[in-house]
Design an enzyme around this catalytic site. Sequence first.
Site, short mmCIF file in Angstrom:
data_model
loop_
_atom_site.label_atom_id
_atom_site.label_comp_id
_atom_site.label_asym_id
_atom_site.label_seq_id
_atom_site.Cartn_x
_atom_site.Cartn_y
_atom_site.Cartn_z
N HIS A 29 2.67 0.06 -12.63
CA HIS A 29 3.45 -1.27 -12.99
C HIS A 29 4.89 -0.87 -12.85
CE1 HIS A 29 4.06 -5.12 -14.74
NE2 HIS A 29 4.97 -4.66 -15.36
N GLU B 98 7.54 5.49 -8.78
CA GLU B 98 5.95 5.37 -8.59
C GLU B 98 5.33 6.26 -7.87
OE1 GLU B 98 5.92 0.37 -9.44
OE2 GLU B 98 5.42 1.32 -7.46
N GLY C 178 0.59 -1.11 -0.08
CA GLY C 178 -0.10 0.07 0.12
C GLY C 178 0.71 1.16 0.00
N ASP D 280 -1.63 -5.51 -17.90
CA ASP D 280 -0.69 -4.37 -17.89
C ASP D 280 -0.78 -3.89 -19.24
OD1 ASP D 280 0.10 -4.71 -15.04
OD2 ASP D 280 1.37 -6.21 -15.64
C1 GRF Z 1 4.16 -1.56 -7.15
O1 GRF Z 1 5.61 -1.96 -7.58
C2 GRF Z 1 3.18 -1.65 -8.25
O2 GRF Z 1 4.00 -0.98 -9.55
C3 GRF Z 1 2.94 -2.91 -8.66
O3 GRF Z 1 2.71 -3.35 -7.43
C4 GRF Z 1 3.49 -2.72 -6.36
C5 GRF Z 1 2.57 -2.14 -5.29
O4 GRF Z 1 3.48 -1.72 -4.19
N1 GRF Z 1 1.67 -2.96 -9.48
P1 GRF Z 1 2.74 -0.93 -3.06
O5 GRF Z 1 1.58 -1.87 -2.47
O6 GRF Z 1 1.88 0.32 -3.36
O7 GRF Z 1 3.56 -0.85 -1.93
#
Ligand code: GRF
Length: 228
Positions: free
Chosen positions: A144, A209, A47, A180
């Site tokens: 992703h 991200e 999360g 994806d």
């Molecule tokens: C992230 O690396 C995202 O790209 C992938 O799942 C992971 C989730 O990380 N889809 P988090 O749960 O937000 O820490």
Amino acid sequence: MSPSEPLPAAVGEDAAPPRTAALVVPHVAPPQTPRPLRLGVLASGRGSNFEALVRSSRHGALQGEVVGLVVNTPHCKALARAGRLGIAATVMNHHHYGSREALDHALVDHFTALQVDVLVMAGWMRIVSPVLCQAYDQRLVNIHPSLLPAFRGLNAMERALAAGVCITGCTAHLVAPEVDAGPILIQAAVPAYPNDTLATLAPRIHAQEHRILPIAVAMAGQRLFARP
Ligand code: GRF
């Protein structure tokens, strides 16, 4: 230069490359929307992206409010974060639904009741059906950990390392029914160094991200208001 001549130090093995956190994506602010967005989030794990969205909306960078989180795994860290952050969270355990479509119908009902504008898959480890894609057409966003279309699917960072890529990164995109896939909103490129492991690469990608996801959400929101 003849083949026997050594490479210049700048590109030779002895030259340590400068370690940069990210290669592209300038410090852009999320675009503005006519009114604050109501955001729903789907998560299955840590999360951290969910928290990045909450923080970005609370600190004013992202014009919006996270109005609800749904998790499919009852004991995931995202749920605990929602508690700490004061965000309403609901568990929809996929084992309790007869099909993907049944879970997705429940999600649509839940987020429709919350009047969600943009729904974000922030580490949602379920394949979504056309039911969700159609209900949130152009306003379902996924994050992703690769530069799509490279390394779709599970274990993207591990596969990028195994392939020996020098540059990888992350992508936020609108969701199409395939895994994806869908129009790319924004990407950040991240260097992969020869001695990187998942433990060293993953934090670099996650940091990016957390930067690009709020921007992507605002971009999706902007497109929503621009629709005829
Ligand atoms: C992230 O690396 C995202 O790209 C992938 O799942 C992971 C989730 O990380 N889809 P988090 O749960 O937000 O820490």
